[in-house]
Scaffold this motif. Structure first.
Motif, short mmCIF file in Angstrom:
data_model
loop_
_atom_site.label_atom_id
_atom_site.label_comp_id
_atom_site.label_asym_id
_atom_site.label_seq_id
_atom_site.Cartn_x
_atom_site.Cartn_y
_atom_site.Cartn_z
N SER A 1 0.56 -1.09 -0.09
CA SER A 1 0.42 -0.27 0.42
C SER A 1 0.73 0.87 -0.10
O SER A 1 0.65 2.07 -0.27
CB SER A 1 -0.95 0.16 1.14
OG SER A 1 -0.34 0.03 2.30
N LYS A 2 2.37 1.49 0.32
CA LYS A 2 2.88 2.58 0.73
C LYS A 2 4.05 2.35 -0.94
O LYS A 2 4.66 3.46 -0.84
CB LYS A 2 3.72 2.33 1.65
CG LYS A 2 3.21 2.56 2.56
CD LYS A 2 4.44 2.74 4.08
CE LYS A 2 3.47 2.40 5.26
NZ LYS A 2 4.69 2.49 6.27
N GLY A 3 3.93 1.63 -1.24
CA GLY A 3 4.47 1.27 -2.53
C GLY A 3 5.79 0.43 -2.86
O GLY A 3 6.90 0.80 -3.52
N GLU A 4 6.40 0.32 -1.76
CA GLU A 4 7.17 0.07 -0.94
C GLU A 4 7.64 -1.50 -2.01
O GLU A 4 7.07 -2.31 -1.71
CB GLU A 4 7.78 -0.53 0.37
CG GLU A 4 7.78 1.41 0.89
CD GLU A 4 7.86 0.66 2.25
OE1 GLU A 4 8.14 -0.10 3.13
OE2 GLU A 4 7.25 1.79 3.44
N GLU A 5 9.03 -2.04 -1.75
CA GLU A 5 9.47 -3.32 -2.82
C GLU A 5 8.93 -4.42 -0.93
O GLU A 5 9.08 -4.14 -0.23
CB GLU A 5 10.75 -3.58 -2.80
CG GLU A 5 11.15 -5.08 -3.54
CD GLU A 5 10.65 -4.64 -4.71
OE1 GLU A 5 10.56 -5.75 -4.99
OE2 GLU A 5 10.11 -4.16 -4.99
#
Length: 161
Positions: A156-160
């Motif tokens: 949801s945060k766009g992190e890997e």
């Protein structure tokens, strides 16, 4: 004192598994000494050592799962493009929650059926040994859910993941 409590809570599976391995090793060594030098063994040591070993295995397995230390072959997943890789990792975490939950449920059923069977030497309920399944797979299921939540938060945060 707070650091010690925090350490114990962080590593309680490892601490318990270590204690069980120490008991297992100690009993086996003492029994070897008794058999070869005193010509009489401790009749209950093998059963207790085996039970302690079983407990250490399932606690250690839960601990390894908690820390992501189980072996996995992710060479194909790492070669995938970003969005597909994230989707596959999310699906894998979802599947692991289901599989571990089912195994936890089956462990509960197994222990509920095995509590009436006594152990061979000591005659105590075999549920004492079998309950290691419930603890091990219960913790593994809990950690699966935690890994899934972490995966969803990172996505949801766009992190890997």
């Amino acid at each position: 004192m707070k650091k010690i409590i925090k350490f114990i809570l962080e590593y309680f599976e490892e601490i318990l598994a270590s204690i069980f391995i120490i008991i297992t090793t100690g009993l086996v060594l003492v029994n070897i000494f008794f058999r070869y030098f005193l010509h009489s063994g401790i009749y209950w040591s093998e059963e207790v050592a085996t039970s302690c070993f079983v407990w250490s295995v399932f606690l250690g397995s839960a601990s390894a799962y908690k820390r992501g230390m189980h072996l996995g072959v992710d060479i194909l997943v790492n070669k995938m493009p970003g969005p597909l890789r994230k989707t596959v990792k999310l699906l894998v975490n979802m599947i692991l929650v289901v599989i571990n939950g089912v195994i936890f449920y089956l462990s509960c059923k197994f222990v509920s059926l095995s509590y009436i069977k006594p152990t061979a030497v000591l005659g105590v309920s075999s549920a004492w040994v079998s309950s290691s399944l419930i603890v091990g797979f219960g913790l593994t299921t809990l950690y699966s859910v935690m890994h899934l939540i972490t995966c969803i938060r990172k996505l949801s945060k766009g992190e890997e993941v």
